[in-house]
Design an enzyme around this catalytic site. Structure first.
Site, PDB file in Angstrom:
ATOM      1  N   LYS A  84       0.830  -1.206   0.000  1.00  0.00           N
ATOM      2  CA  LYS A  84       0.000   0.000   0.000  1.00  0.00           C
ATOM      3  C   LYS A  84       0.864   1.255   0.000  1.00  0.00           C
ATOM      4  CE  LYS A  84       0.700   0.991   4.509  1.00  0.00           C
ATOM      5  NZ  LYS A  84       0.992   2.266   5.176  1.00  0.00           N
ATOM      6  N   THR A 142      -3.681   5.539   3.697  1.00  0.00           N
ATOM      7  CA  THR A 142      -2.339   5.953   3.321  1.00  0.00           C
ATOM      8  C   THR A 142      -2.335   6.768   2.038  1.00  0.00           C
ATOM      9  OG1 THR A 142      -1.603   3.848   4.272  1.00  0.00           O
ATOM     10  CG2 THR A 142       0.032   5.116   3.092  1.00  0.00           C
TER      11      THR A 142
END
Length: 338
Positions: free
Chosen positions: A191, A248
């Site tokens: 990610k 994120t």
């Protein structure tokens, strides 16, 4: 109450140490530098990383690994991926026979391409299944402020996962368990690559459409590589996959998003890393994942484009154009392609 060692006094290690101390555990936070230890113990805050938040009384700091780890029932390791092996070697002599080790590090070891739990087991073969990983959408700045946060702890041992869950869970920090260590570790690592891309997209001035597509196609890449490496595809729809990806890629707390944003504004990688002043895991993870994609014969166009921007000097706009001008295909075919 348990004796707990937290190894790593960055923002994430400090925030998790505070959670454990809030739960009534006796927590010793290990920091390498004596001045950090003194500041935490005397001023009750981590001035470098979380200066505006007071730390609970049950949390003390030390620069002695022996004092921190000896007799601890749980050792939480929260250090950058490139430092994890060396730190585990420092932990090893003081590790109790029944102690659990939980790591909260998101990345791969660059030379070996091993996941973090693999590094721990390699360094401490006797640890067996007493290893777990903590991951999920969780900025340290929000955890230390006791804002509602939900994460996952994964272990090959249900007992290990449940014991760790019990030590961490409270009214503001909810913890689920998961048996898929591979998927949770890969989701947490990959990610960060997509977050670099999201920041780069924003830095270039692109809008929500571009970022939504990047996140969605990035999730497909994560799932393709993850399943080839032995993960359960469903894990990537959970907290360690979609959850961590969302937070994120969209939050200004994210150092990977911030680094990508600076790159999109035209700054060189060396200048970006110097300006950040903190480890940007997505950079090393992009290099490692490019090698993993080749090894496992998985097509990962977003990762490849970011690799070219980071390490081959490709202009970000040209990388985006290359992604947009790829050959026509079916979405279903792309999701399943290995």
């Amino acid at each position: 109450m348990a004796k707990v060692a937290v190894v790593g006094a960055g923002s994430w290690g400090t925030a998790l140490a505070a959670v454990l101390a809030d739960n009534g555990n006796e927590v010793l936070l290990w920091a390498r530098h004596a001045e950090v230890v003194t500041t935490i113990n005397e001023k009750r805050c981590n001035q470098k990383y979380l200066p505006t938040h007071s730390l609970p009384d049950g949390l003390q700091a030390t620069s002695s690994m022996m004092d921190a780890v000896d007799g601890a029932e749980l050792i939480l390791v929260a250090v950058p991926s490139h430092a994890l092996r060396a730190v585990v070697r420092e932990v090893r002599p003081y590790l109790g026979e029944e102690a659990l080790v939980v790591h909260a590090t998101k990345g791969f070891e660059l030379d070996s391409l091993k996941r973090m739990s693999e590094v721990i087991v390699e360094e401490v073969p006797s640890i067996g299944n007493r290893v777990a990983v903590l991951s999920g959408p969780s900025h340290a700045e929000e955890v230390i402020a006791k804002q509602p946060t939900t994460v996952v702890i994964a272990s090959h041992s249900e007992q290990t996962a449940c014991v760790a869950q019990s030590l961490f869970i409270n009214s503001y920090f909810r913890v689920y368990t998961n048996p898929d260590v591979i998927g949770v570790e890969i989701g947490g690592a990959l990610k960060n690559i997509i977050a670099l891309g999201a920041g780069l997209s924003d830095g270039l001035g692109f809008g929500d459409n571009a970022k939504a597509a990047l996140m969605t196609r990035g999730l497909a890449e994560m799932t393709r590589l993850g399943t080839k490496m032995g993960a359960d595809a469903i894990t990537f729809l959970g907290l360690a996959g979609v959850g961590d990806l969302m937070v994120t890629c969209t939050s200004h707390h994210s150092r990977n998003w911030r680094a990508g944003h600076l790159l999109g504004q035209g700054k060189a990688l060396e200048d970006v890393l110097q300006e950040m002043g903190m480890v940007v895991e997505g950079v090393k993870t992009t290099r490692a994942t490019q090698r993993l994609a080749t090894s496992f014969e998985v097509e990962m166009p977003i990762t490849t484009a970011l690799y070219k921007v980071l390490f081959e000097g490709m202009e970000p706009r040209l990388a985006v154009e290359a992604l947009m001008n790829r050959g026509k295909t079916s979405e279903a075919a792309e999701l399943l392609k290995g």
